[in-house]
Structure formats: structure tokens, C-alpha cells
Design an enzyme around this catalytic site. Sequence first.
Site, PDB file in Angstrom:
ATOM      1  N   SER A   1     -10.979  -3.704  -0.614  1.00 12.30           N
ATOM      2  CA  SER A   1     -11.794  -4.175   0.513  1.00 12.30           C
ATOM      3  C   SER A   1     -11.753  -3.207   1.682  1.00 12.30           C
ATOM      4  O   SER A   1     -12.329  -3.491   2.737  1.00 12.30           O
ATOM      5  CB  SER A   1     -11.273  -5.524   1.011  1.00 12.30           C
TER       6      SER A   1
ATOM      7  N   ASP B   1      -4.435  -5.846  -7.080  1.00 14.27           N
ATOM      8  CA  ASP B   1      -5.836  -5.860  -6.625  1.00 14.27           C
ATOM      9  C   ASP B   1      -6.811  -5.945  -7.805  1.00 14.27           C
ATOM     10  O   ASP B   1      -8.013  -6.155  -7.608  1.00 14.27           O
ATOM     11  CB  ASP B   1      -6.154  -4.623  -5.777  1.00 14.27           C
TER      12      ASP B   1
ATOM     13  N   GLY C   1      -6.631  -7.210   3.870  1.00 14.67           N
ATOM     14  CA  GLY C   1      -7.045  -7.757   2.575  1.00 14.67           C
ATOM     15  C   GLY C   1      -8.528  -8.085   2.562  1.00 14.67           C
ATOM     16  O   GLY C   1      -9.359  -7.331   3.077  1.00 14.67           O
TER      17      GLY C   1
ATOM     18  N   GLU D   1      -0.361  -2.158  -6.113  1.00 21.22           N
ATOM     19  CA  GLU D   1      -1.825  -2.176  -6.046  1.00 21.22           C
ATOM     20  C   GLU D   1      -2.439  -2.753  -7.315  1.00 21.22           C
ATOM     21  O   GLU D   1      -3.611  -3.124  -7.334  1.00 21.22           O
ATOM     22  CB  GLU D   1      -2.357  -0.763  -5.803  1.00 21.22           C
TER      23      GLU D   1
ATOM     24  N   ARG E   1      -7.606   6.348  -4.048  1.00 22.71           N
ATOM     25  CA  ARG E   1      -7.184   5.025  -4.518  1.00 22.71           C
ATOM     26  C   ARG E   1      -6.254   5.195  -5.729  1.00 22.71           C
ATOM     27  O   ARG E   1      -6.451   6.099  -6.543  1.00 22.71           O
ATOM     28  CB  ARG E   1      -8.436   4.240  -4.926  1.00 22.71           C
TER      29      ARG E   1
ATOM     30  N   THR F   1      -1.931  -3.219   4.791  1.00 21.57           N
ATOM     31  CA  THR F   1      -2.682  -1.992   4.718  1.00 21.57           C
ATOM     32  C   THR F   1      -2.641  -1.441   6.126  1.00 21.57           C
ATOM     33  O   THR F   1      -2.180  -2.110   7.037  1.00 21.57           O
ATOM     34  CB  THR F   1      -4.097  -2.384   4.211  1.00 21.57           C
TER      35      THR F   1
ATOM     36  N   ASN G   1      -0.081  -2.701  -0.674  1.00 19.47           N
ATOM     37  CA  ASN G   1      -0.843  -3.924  -0.875  1.00 19.47           C
ATOM     38  C   ASN G   1      -0.192  -5.160  -0.256  1.00 19.47           C
ATOM     39  O   ASN G   1      -0.794  -5.884   0.515  1.00 19.47           O
ATOM     40  CB  ASN G   1      -1.047  -4.116  -2.371  1.00 19.47           C
TER      41      ASN G   1
HETATM   42  N1  GLY Z   1      -4.935  -3.539  -0.994  1.00 13.48           N
HETATM   43  C1  GLY Z   1      -5.953  -3.936  -0.118  1.00 13.48           C
HETATM   44  C2  GLY Z   1      -7.302  -3.422  -0.483  1.00 13.48           C
HETATM   45  O1  GLY Z   1      -7.401  -2.369  -1.069  1.00 13.48           O
HETATM   46  O2  GLY Z   1      -8.278  -4.065  -0.230  1.00 13.48           O
END
Ligand code: GLY
Length: 559
Positions: free
Chosen positions: A437, A407, A457, A404, A92, A365, A385
Site C-alpha cells: 500500500s 503482505d 498499512g 513482509e 520491494r 513502515t 511490516n
Molecule cells: N508493509 C506495508 C505495505 O507494504 O503496504
Amino acid sequence: MPLRFVLFLVGLVFLPVHADERPPAAAIASAHPLATEAGFEILKAGGNAFDAAVAVSAALAVVEPYSSGLGGGGFWLLHEAEKDRQVMIDGRERAPLAAHRDMYLDAKGEVIPRLSMDGALAAGIPGVPAALDHLAREYGCLPLAVSLAPAIRLAREGFPVTGHYRRMAAFRLAAFAESPEAARLFLQAGQPPELGHVIRQPDLAWVLERMAEEGADGFYRGEVARRLVAGVRAAGGIWTEEDLAGYRVVEREPVRGRYRGHEVISAAPPSSGGVALITMLNILAGFDLAALDEAGRVHLVVEAMRRAYRDRAEYLGDPESVAIPRERLLHPFYADGLRMSIRTDRATPSASLPGAVPPGGGDDTTHFSILDADGNAVAATLSINYPFGAVFVPPGTGVLLNDEMDDFSTKPGVPNAYGLVGAEANAIAPGKRPLSSMTPTFVRNDERLAVLGAPGGSRIITMVLLGTLEAVEGKPPLAWVSRPRIHHQYLPDVLQHEPGALDAPTRKGLEVRGHVLREQQPWGNMQAVLWERASDGRVEAASDPRVEGMAAVRVVRDE
Ligand code: GLY
């Protein structure tokens, strides 16, 4: 949907094997035919599922720039067959070290529109390059130079623009207008390219070649890093070379639960996906869903979604920064309590549950699922994202950076791009990972192994829940990926559904209970693989018919 994608949709192989032996074939389902082919090329070259995951991730970074990329991040859930071990590779993005809680607010404390979505300041420190290097070194059997080769070729020789590409580019035209380098690379004369127009990315090929030679250092140090940081800072961003050199992937223990004789293994925090998925399944385990009519079933599934999404906002964030009551949230006794608050005849108004507000998450995504001929498996969900991420490319790199940072809760209590509001646990802090998510998941028992996940998402988790319910019922992957979708995320207090997902009696049965229904356009792009290892040894793969992916099952090695 173009005919060729329909033809590619499902692959089936029936070869008899005995329980627990190796699968008769390998399977790959991904969001783009060229990425699926890249994975098979590497399996044929002697690679395992983890090498193929490197190849598919890198190929998607080239051919699906609106959904994933080297500038992005993701979670790779791995199953090592020989050790019967599962692990999650957390690649991430992290917030830059100079990031701070109020970085997207003006002097009056108001959110500056689009600052966390478009341009250099929206970009998190990428995790994908480090994760690919880690996968190759720790789990693969081929060097990066081999498994990155298909992506390098695709970047140099180019790939043809599809209808989905055009739609994504059209959606982001305003951001492209502010970003000449991104527009030069991904548009044609400032407009979405024509169908079949070939997108070539020589700078990205050069970056991939640096990684092929030097591993993660080829991206996070040296000339590539210098160009990335120079480009970001010249455009008002805050990256430093220290941010890049300091990026590390983390190996995390996946979250685990049980549902009707199956073990469910899924993404750990900083994804909210696995915890919410298992909470929902634990709640539903106490109901006899099969005995109900469709309205009764949908009602209970929605009530489980509502409660899990409330908890998601309240408790989840980066585990390095937030104390997460993981054991409690995953415990069946905790779900028993949540279940007791559900009435079968009435929707629970979200406002009557203790207050918390759900964080958002971009739609753009990607997910892929892989099974190799040794029974190793990968479920990977990777993120750009918003379509085309931050729509910003540092000159001379070809690397599309990812927004990102959106988020995070840019301001706790204020809606993000998706009209959703985040909580304190997900506030911005230097080096922190934003809550996700993404829900790459394995569902397994002695008889079968299912590998699944989806983009979408905040709706990812409910898609994976619906897919899991289908898998546990013994339905084939095509049913999981094409199932009409419903979604509830606590707030807003509406039951979202795809057109045609609910027939008239079901709608009536839900409205009588007090649910507010809202039709949404079709969503998701689920990619799934199944190995029926105890019965006929069948391997199946399926790609969501809503988009342009490709699933295939092939015998790749001579025995
Ligand atoms: N960018 C979408 C997620 O990580 O949930």
C-alpha cells in the site's frame, strides 16, 4: 509530545526566487531527527537529493528498527529536476524461490497463526540494500562510502531510546521472547529499554561497511550473505544464497493522474497505492466538494475510498505475475462510471458492490520526503511490516529481517494480521513481490511541487489522498500532516476516524446516510515537503505531530 520535537516540526524559509528557478533551500522530513540530520550531512558534503535519500534510508535502518531496515524493502519515487523525469525504484522484497502458496498452512489447510509474521520463515528477500546501491550508482554524485557514513557512525556509537521505540518494543515482547539475538540487540534485560538507553549495533555497522566497500555485493554475496542464509536456515527458514544473489531492483514508470490543475505522480504496482489514489481523485474530480457541508464532503470521499479499495483487491498484485488493467483503472472515464454509482444521500453497502476482498499491510513502515537545492526530489516509503519485522536477526549480521511475507494473502480469503483478507492476485509464488500500500507521491503544477507519503498499512493510501486534497487546496504541509484522518477500505464496511476528526453534526449527517462510524487511535506518521516555486519561492517541510519525526529547511550550500 516532547517539546524538542514540536520545535523541529516545521521549517520555513522565505527567500524570493523567480518561477522555475532552483529552490532557495533544501528540505528533509523524516520519522527520526537523526535520520533527517544524516540527510543534511550528506547534502552539505555535496550530495544531491538521491545521495541524501541513501543516507536517510540507511540512518532509519539503524535508529528506527521497528519501521524500516536493511532487511526490508521500499519504493523510492525520484524527480530529476534537470531532465524533468520521474521514476520509481522498486526495492520491494521478493518471496524466496522455495516459497509456495500453502507455506503457512497446516496439513488441514488452515493458516498456522503467526508463521507469516514472526521468525525466519516470515522473511522476504530484502530489497533495501540493492536499492541504496542503485540510487548511489545511477542517481547520486557521492560514493556509498560517503552516504552510508552517518548510518555506520550511528550503528557503532549508538542512539538513545525514545518513547515511541519503547512502545513498539513493548508491543512485540512476546515475539522477542522467542528470539534471543533480537532481544539481545533491541531490549534491555528482556524488557523495553529505559528512555535514553543507548542501542549500539556493531554487527549492523559491519554489514553497512561491507556495502560501503562493495556496494550491493557486500550484502547479497560473500560473508554477509553466508551468515544471513545460515541464520535463516538454522531457524527453520528457506532462504538460499541464490535468493540473495538473484535479487534485483526494478525501475518502474510511476502512475500518473490529474486533479484540479495538478499532476499527481505516485507509486506503481506492486504497490496498490498510486492506482487507488488516482482512482479516488478521478472520482472526486467530478464533485464540487467545496460547495458541500462537512458531512456531504466526508460522505463522498468515503464512497470514493470504498470503490478504489474494492478494485485494489480485485486487480492488483505483482505486475510480473498478474495482468493489471492499469490504463483502464487510471482512466477518468472509468472513474465516471464509479462516480455514477454513488448516491449523495446514502452510503453504498460494500456488500452490494461486486465481490472482492482487500489485502492487508503492516503499519510499521516509514516515509521521508526530500527536496534539494537543485529542485531534485525524493518521496520514499520503506517498510518493516510489523513492529520490528519478523523479530529475527541472523546471528553475526545485526540485520533485522522483515515479515513482509504477511503482505501476501497467506490463504486467499482468510484474514491476515490486520483482520483483512486477500485475493488470488496476491497469492504467494516463488520470487513474487507482495502487494503493497506504500504511496510515495508528488503533486505538482507550474506553481508548486509537493512531496508526501506516510506509513500505516492499508490506511497509507487514504492518508495520502487526504494530504493531496489539502495540498491542492493550497494549504501548507503542516495542515497535510496533522489533518484529522478518516478511512474506509471497502471491507470491513465501517468508516474509521481518529478521535475528534468528525464533529457532532458531521457524525449525524454520516449516520443518517447509513455509515457505520468507528473511532480508531490516531494513526500515521506523514512526512511532507512543499516548494512554492512560482510565487514566493517558499520551501516548507512538516513532520506528523503524532510521532517523533523532524522536518527542517536549510540553506546547505554556499553559492
Ligand atoms: N508493509 C506495508 C505495505 O507494504 O503496504
